[in-house]
Design an enzyme around this catalytic site. Sequence first.
Site, PDB file in Angstrom:
ATOM      1  CG  HIS A  29      -1.684  -1.239   1.452  1.00 17.34           C
ATOM      2  ND1 HIS A  29      -2.933  -1.515   0.949  1.00 17.34           N
ATOM      3  CD2 HIS A  29      -1.309  -2.345   2.145  1.00 17.34           C
ATOM      4  CE1 HIS A  29      -3.307  -2.739   1.331  1.00 17.34           C
ATOM      5  NE2 HIS A  29      -2.326  -3.265   2.050  1.00 17.34           N
TER       6      HIS A  29
ATOM      7  CD  GLU B  58       7.744  12.672 -15.072  1.00 18.16           C
ATOM      8  OE1 GLU B  58       6.774  13.246 -14.567  1.00 18.16           O
ATOM      9  OE2 GLU B  58       8.749  13.285 -15.480  1.00 18.16           O
TER      10      GLU B  58
ATOM     11  CB  SER C 272      12.850  22.961 -14.697  1.00 18.56           C
ATOM     12  OG  SER C 272      12.088  24.149 -14.717  1.00 18.56           O
TER      13      SER C 272
END
Length: 457
Positions: free
Chosen positions: A153, A287, A274
């Site tokens: 979990h 990703e 970035s």
Amino acid sequence: MWGGRFEGGPSAIMREINASIPFDKALWRQDIAASKAHVAMLGAQGIVSAEDAALIADGLERVAAEYEASGVPESWDLEDIHMTTESRLAELIGPAAGRLHTARSRNDQVATDFKLWVREACAAADAALGALQVALVTRAGEHTDSIMPGFTHLQTAQPVTLGHHLMAYYEMAGRDRSRFVDAHRRASECPLGAAALAGTGFPIDRAATASALGFAMPTRNSLDSVSDRDFALDYLMAAAQTALHLSRLAEEFIIWASQPFGFVVLPDSLSTGSSIMPQKKNPDAAELVRGHAGRIVGCLTSLMITMKGLPLAYSKDMQDDKPPVFEAAGLLTLCLAAMTGMVEGATFRTLRMRAAAELGYATATDLADWLVTAANIPFREAHHITGAAVKLAEGRGVALDQLSMADLQAIDPRIDARIFAALSVEASVAARASYGGTAPEQVRARVAEARTALGLE
Ligand code: ARG
């Protein structure tokens, strides 16, 4: 190619919707190989003369050389790779080119070409998964004793070793490989010679073309041969399953690379920055692997829905079989390379992992197990006693092994000083020495077996 029956030519819309050359030109190598096998067989069987067979074979070589040098020309008028190649062949060698299509149809031709392509894709995926396994087993071998929190979990559950965690993905990759090997094996029957749908009246030798193309045998039913795209679906199912596994590994790297976790530093080569926040290093490759899994599953869904409800034998819907397979194969190749590079280049921050394993009462199960073993308390009762100890420690904001002997004995007098030895994370992982467990000795054994299986030893 079918002008005899028509008065008017196709409209621009017809030519555009009909054209598969923009994507099926990727099959040109397979198309040339299948045509060469076919014409050699036609010559051997006396269906075309030896001179024509040689002329055609030579012409096909010349077409292949042109494609190799300058790419496949794309004309909607020629619809697909099969007609493009035959038309160029006719330009090069003249009317003998018209004999190549004897005893075959584009229906068995496309099934054969595509199956050959998919077989290669299965072999390539298997090899790329093998490279991922080598990376996983190498890093796992370095970290058989590195302790980290194991989660269920995404909550701290029990300490595990990093090597054990990485070897879980080795197992997944092994199952993926077996699916590609299986898909490859199942695709070992050659459809060439099924012709349009019913077979042919010419005395062809299907065993000869099958073997020339590396298939084990010819298919047994001509209708099935031209309508079957199971081989493409088998490939896509294996690809989708693999992509799901890669997306899970990618997600773990994304979580581990986040600042609150800080378990891993991803290689610069597979990260981005970035444009506004100078401190940022983003796990974009991971990703995208996570994201691409959705597209690959979409490719599988696309072909399943194309095939759903189609009557025998060939229907033009089936021309749409190729784009999803080509797209999935391209994405899968990239995803496998990206994750292999990430596993190879990741810097694991083992001190932070170990510190995190100390948090969250990860050794509570060890306290309960100790009560069972040392004090012969039934596990359910031991679980209850341990819960009380965790509650007390949590209230005080301390770890389990920071509770005093007096505190623990107030919870249950059967606890004695030996318990402290069981509460360390090292003792916890070492205790889990059941077959396949996280104990370093177990992980070392699994790594050794895997290295042998991969031919690294
Ligand atoms: N371009 C077609 C395809 O990719 C080739 C088969 C055409 N067969 C036919 N009966 N029109 O499926």
